[in-house]
Structures are given as C-alpha cells and as structure tokens.
Scaffold this motif. Structure first.
Motif, PDB file in Angstrom:
ATOM      1  N   ILE A   1       0.832  -1.204   0.000  1.00 22.77           N
ATOM      2  CA  ILE A   1       0.000   0.000   0.000  1.00 22.77           C
ATOM      3  C   ILE A   1       0.868   1.255   0.000  1.00 22.77           C
ATOM      4  O   ILE A   1       0.632   2.191  -0.766  1.00 22.77           O
ATOM      5  N   VAL A   2       1.890   1.261   0.844  1.00 22.91           N
ATOM      6  CA  VAL A   2       2.724   2.454   0.989  1.00 22.91           C
ATOM      7  C   VAL A   2       3.386   2.835  -0.325  1.00 22.91           C
ATOM      8  O   VAL A   2       3.506   4.023  -0.656  1.00 22.91           O
ATOM      9  N   GLU A   3       3.811   1.833  -1.096  1.00 28.96           N
ATOM     10  CA  GLU A   3       4.466   2.107  -2.375  1.00 28.96           C
ATOM     11  C   GLU A   3       3.587   2.931  -3.308  1.00 28.96           C
ATOM     12  O   GLU A   3       4.084   3.678  -4.151  1.00 28.96           O
ATOM     13  N   THR A   4       2.281   2.791  -3.159  1.00 25.77           N
ATOM     14  CA  THR A   4       1.361   3.531  -4.030  1.00 25.77           C
ATOM     15  C   THR A   4       1.038   4.918  -3.483  1.00 25.77           C
ATOM     16  O   THR A   4       0.422   5.719  -4.183  1.00 25.77           O
ATOM     17  N   LEU A   5       1.450   5.207  -2.249  1.00 19.76           N
ATOM     18  CA  LEU A   5       1.068   6.472  -1.615  1.00 19.76           C
ATOM     19  C   LEU A   5       2.188   7.493  -1.541  1.00 19.76           C
ATOM     20  O   LEU A   5       1.925   8.685  -1.375  1.00 19.76           O
ATOM     21  N   VAL A   6       3.448   7.046  -1.658  1.00 21.44           N
ATOM     22  CA  VAL A   6       4.564   7.973  -1.408  1.00 21.44           C
ATOM     23  C   VAL A   6       4.611   9.122  -2.416  1.00 21.44           C
ATOM     24  O   VAL A   6       5.182  10.169  -2.135  1.00 21.44           O
ATOM     25  N   GLY A   7       4.004   8.937  -3.587  1.00 22.89           N
ATOM     26  CA  GLY A   7       3.993  10.015  -4.572  1.00 22.89           C
ATOM     27  C   GLY A   7       2.799  10.926  -4.478  1.00 22.89           C
ATOM     28  O   GLY A   7       2.693  11.909  -5.226  1.00 22.89           O
ATOM     29  N   ASP A   8       1.874  10.629  -3.564  1.00 22.77           N
ATOM     30  CA  ASP A   8       0.676  11.446  -3.403  1.00 22.77           C
ATOM     31  C   ASP A   8       1.049  12.781  -2.761  1.00 22.77           C
ATOM     32  O   ASP A   8       1.599  12.815  -1.655  1.00 22.77           O
ATOM     33  N   PRO A   9       0.747  13.907  -3.414  1.00 18.87           N
ATOM     34  CA  PRO A   9       1.166  15.212  -2.861  1.00 18.87           C
ATOM     35  C   PRO A   9       0.504  15.545  -1.541  1.00 18.87           C
ATOM     36  O   PRO A   9       1.028  16.360  -0.776  1.00 18.87           O
ATOM     37  N   LEU A  10      -0.638  14.940  -1.232  1.00 19.90           N
ATOM     38  CA  LEU A  10      -1.354  15.267  -0.006  1.00 19.90           C
ATOM     39  C   LEU A  10      -0.950  14.390   1.167  1.00 19.90           C
ATOM     40  O   LEU A  10      -1.062  14.802   2.324  1.00 19.90           O
ATOM     41  N   ILE A  11      -0.481  13.188   0.889  1.00 20.62           N
ATOM     42  CA  ILE A  11      -0.215  12.245   1.978  1.00 20.62           C
ATOM     43  C   ILE A  11       1.152  11.591   1.867  1.00 20.62           C
ATOM     44  O   ILE A  11       1.559  10.821   2.730  1.00 20.62           O
TER      45      ILE A  11
END
Length: 464
Positions: free
Chosen positions: A78-88
């Motif tokens: 899951i984290v691998e998909t979130l690290v590029g999210d500008p908000l989170i």
C-alpha cells in the motif's frame, strides 16, 4: 457507562450520519487499535474503503495497521502507491522508513525519513530517529556513501573503475542461443488461456506473415508474464520458442549486470544483437524487474542508464526488431518501471496463475513420466493440491520418490508410486503461492492502474 464505549458509539453515529467523512473512520480505527481491538480497527477501515476506495487517508491507516500487526509485505504494497501522493506522501514516507528499517535497509530508511521531513518538518518522530541513529550530519553521510551490489557501504576511496575503463570494456560471451527445441506447448500442462494469448501475439503473426506485412504490421514485440513463483513462466517461454521453431536465448541477471561502469549496457546490447542475428528468435528475460526496476525508486544513475538502454533496445531505435520475439517474466510486476508497458514494448501483460485442476492433473502426469507408478487417479491428486504451483507439484512427486527409494532400500524390492502416496505427500506440503497472493491482492486493490491486475482479483474472486 464506559467512557471509551461512549466515544466509540459517538464515532459510529457520526460515521453513519456522514459516511463520506473518512477522517471519522480513521479516528475510530485508531481508537480500536489503541484499545488492542485490532480486528475491529481493521474492519472499520475496510468498511469505509468500500464506499471511499480512493481515500489515501484510509489506505495509509490500513497500511499502518498491517505494520503494527507484523504484516510488513501487506503494508509495503500500500505504501508504495502512496509515497507520490502530494497530499499524503510525506506521512507515507515515514511509515515506509519504518518498514525499510524492519527489513534491515537502514540507508534507504534514512533516505525515506529525510525526504519526509523535507516535505513536512512537523512529521519529526523522535522514536524513529532513535532507531535510525539519526541526526542531520549522519543522514547526509549515510546518503552520500556508495553502496555495493549487496547494499553494503563502500568507501569512495576504495571505489575504482574496471581495467578497461580507459578503453572499450570487455563484454563477456554471454548465454548461447538454443535452436531446434523439440518441445512445444504440449509439454506444458494446462494454461490454455495463457497459451492462446501467446498464439495471438506471437504464433499467428509468424504463420500469417504475408497478411501482417500487407497491413504494415511488424512481426515481434514483447509479452510480460507475471504471477506466483514456480508456475511455469520459464517453461512456457521455452515452449513458445519450440512451438515456432525459433532460437531461444534465456537471459539471467548475471548475463547483463557488471560491476564496471557501462558494461551492463554493452552486455544488454550484445544480447539483443545476438537475437537479431538469428531471427526468428525468442529472447527471454527472467526476473526482469531486477533489470527494469522503477526509476523513481533509484538513488543512483547507473540503474537508470541500464533501463534507458533496455527501452531503446525494445524500441529498435538503431536496429530492426522485426522477427525478434521478447518474453519476460517477473514475480513482482509492480516493481517494473511503467515505461516498459508502453505500446511496442511489453504491451501485452499476461497473468500466469497456479494451474487449475485439469492443469494440475496434466502436470503431475508429465512429472511422473518414466517413474514406476500404478494407475494414478489424477483427479483425486488434483483435488488434494488446490493452489499448488508447478514447483509445488514437483516437490510432491520428489517427496514420493524419496519415500519409495527409502522403502526399496530397506526391502530390496522397488515399489510403484500410488495415488495414496501422492495425496499423502500433498497433505504434508503447503502451497507456496499463498504468500504471493497476499501481496498481489493489495497491489490489485490499491495500485491497479488501468485494471492491470484485474485478473488477480478475478482469480481470488474479490469483489471490486
């Protein structure tokens, strides 16, 4: 009434009144977690994700719960998909740092934590800094230290280029190209759907070359096979070459990677040239994710240069790839750079699942060929091996053979393998595919760009 229960009831009522408010679900989940009610904490998040599947806050909370319960691979997916999210992304980087540290990669953990603080200084975490041995000077020193291929630190003073650095690097001969492979698809048990997709992409164009030429369609291209380990991806690639009577060149990581700067790119180019000189030929790249990992995850430029070279070879920028068939296999397609999936490259991505009951029966029959056995009830064996990969089935047969050899040595008389022997061996083994599906499911649920992993969800019968 218990104050904690009052808080829980109040949050539940608020969620029921405003289900779109995902922050309330995160708060309720965190409250359950603090009370040690982990199952309820996870179920709260999962219930909220059904109505708000794109919520990054909910996904990060689920990853946090996975991390706390020791399910690191689930959390990483899951984290691998979130690290590029500008908000989170910054908050995800902090959790990623903890996951990397748990895996023993302190250098990467320090880098992830430093990147998080660069984005948001308020995320400073003293407990994590203590585990990292963190201070700003130490962080810079760790990040500046070169690494060996094993991830170990390497002093810059001890690093040196190869003896050919001033001239043309020496490229090893590499693997040989096999010709005249006798076995085609008949040697591969099951996988009828996968075989048909390969026929459409590779076999039919070769059989109807004139028709394809009339429409200006080149023969060749790439297919990426992915799925659990041991399910026959390599065997299928060899069978494809045998089916079309093409040359077969199997490329491993060691055939490409070289410690001297620039040699890896030259090795890769020569492998493609070898395939082009002997067309039609099949180039098969096993564990392709090791050669084409996502460039966004790389700290050093050497890996980026190799990926750019790989993409250039696939595109045939300075060469003709017509008649060059390229197959690749990976157990972790989510780590492969997305550029590899563009048209003209690995534009057909095929899921290779564990064999179904018919496939398991066929594979077991093939593996028993030449071994003393009674008339086997292959349907019964197939029923006892649900979820087994081809490698698991081979392990089952090997276990039976070892047991029979032991009996034969003691009695002096060889005895054939029976159905009950196979079933007994199957019960003593666990399918090795389960762990892979646990990780793949998270990527399919939370990183399924363009429906890439829909086949995984279909296989698992997961409702989307």
């Amino acid at each position: 009434m218990d104050p904690q229960q009052i808080a829980i009831d109040a949050l539940k009522a608020a969620i029921a009144a405003t289900p779109q408010n995902t922050e309330l679900s995160v708060q309720l989940s965190e409250l359950f977690s603090n009370l040690g009610r982990e199952d309820e904490a996870e179920q709260t998040v999962r219930d909220a994700l059904r109505s708000s599947p794109e919520s990054a806050d909910l996904q990060l909370q689920l990853a946090t719960l996975f991390y706390r319960s020791g399910r690191g691979s689930h959390a990483s997916a899951i984290v691998e998909t979130l690290v590029g999210d500008p908000l989170i992304g910054a908050r995800a980087l902090v959790l990623q740092a903890r996951l990397l540290l748990n895996n023993g990669d302190r250098t990467a953990a320090v880098e992830a934590y430093k990147n998080a603080l660069t984005e948001d200084e308020s995320l400073s975490d003293p407990s994590l800094e203590s585990l990292l041995g963190w201070d700003s000077d130490d962080a810079d020193e760790v990040l500046a230290t070169p690494l060996t291929s094993d991830g170990e630190s390497l002093d810059s003073d001890s690093f040196e280029f190869g003896p050919e650095a001033d001239g043309d690097p020496k490229v090893e001969e590499g693997p040989s190209l096999e010709r005249g492979l006798a076995e085609g698809f008949e040697a591969v048990g099951g996988m009828d759907g996968v075989k048909e997709q390969i026929r459409l992409k590779i076999l039919y164009p070769l059989e109807h070359a004139d028709m394809y030429a009339a429409y200006g369609k080149k023969i060749g291209g790439g297919i990426l096979l992915y799925g659990p380990p041991g399910c026959g991806k390599t065997h299928l690639a060899r069978a494809t070459a045998g089916e079309v009577q093409a040359g077969f060149l199997s490329v491993g990581i060691s055939d490409v990677l070289d410690m001297w700067m620039g040699n890896s790119e030259k090795n890769l180019h020569e492998l493609f040239e070898k395939g082009r000189r002997h067309k039609p030929s099949v180039l098969f790249f096993d564990e392709v994710d090791a050669l084409g990992a996502s460039r966004s995850d790389m700290r050093r430029s050497a890996g980026r240069h190799l990926i750019n070279q790989f993409l250039s070879e696939l595109d045939g920028v300075d060469a003709d790839n017509d008649g060059l068939l390229i197959l690749a296999a990976t157990n972790t397609p989510w780590h492969l750079d997305s550029a590899f999936r563009r048209p003209g490259r690995f534009d057909r991505v095929i899921f290779v699942p564990p064999p179904d009951a018919t496939g398991r029966a066929a594979i077991t029959k093939i593996q028993l060929k030449g071994k003393p056995s009674e008339e086997i009830n292959f349907k019964k064996v197939a029923a006892a091996t649900d979820g087994f990969s081809g490698a698991d089935l081979q392990a089952m047969v090997d276990t039976c053979v070892e047991a029979k050899l032991s009996e034969a040595i003691q009695s002096g008389l060889p005895k054939p393998i029976t159905t009950s022997d196979l079933v007994k061996a199957a019960k003593a083994l666990r399918p090795t595919t389960k762990e892979w599906f646990n990780t793949a499911k998270n990527h399919a649920l939370y990183a399924n760009d363009g429906g890439l992993y829909d086949e995984v969800l279909d296989y698992l019968k997961v409702r989307r």
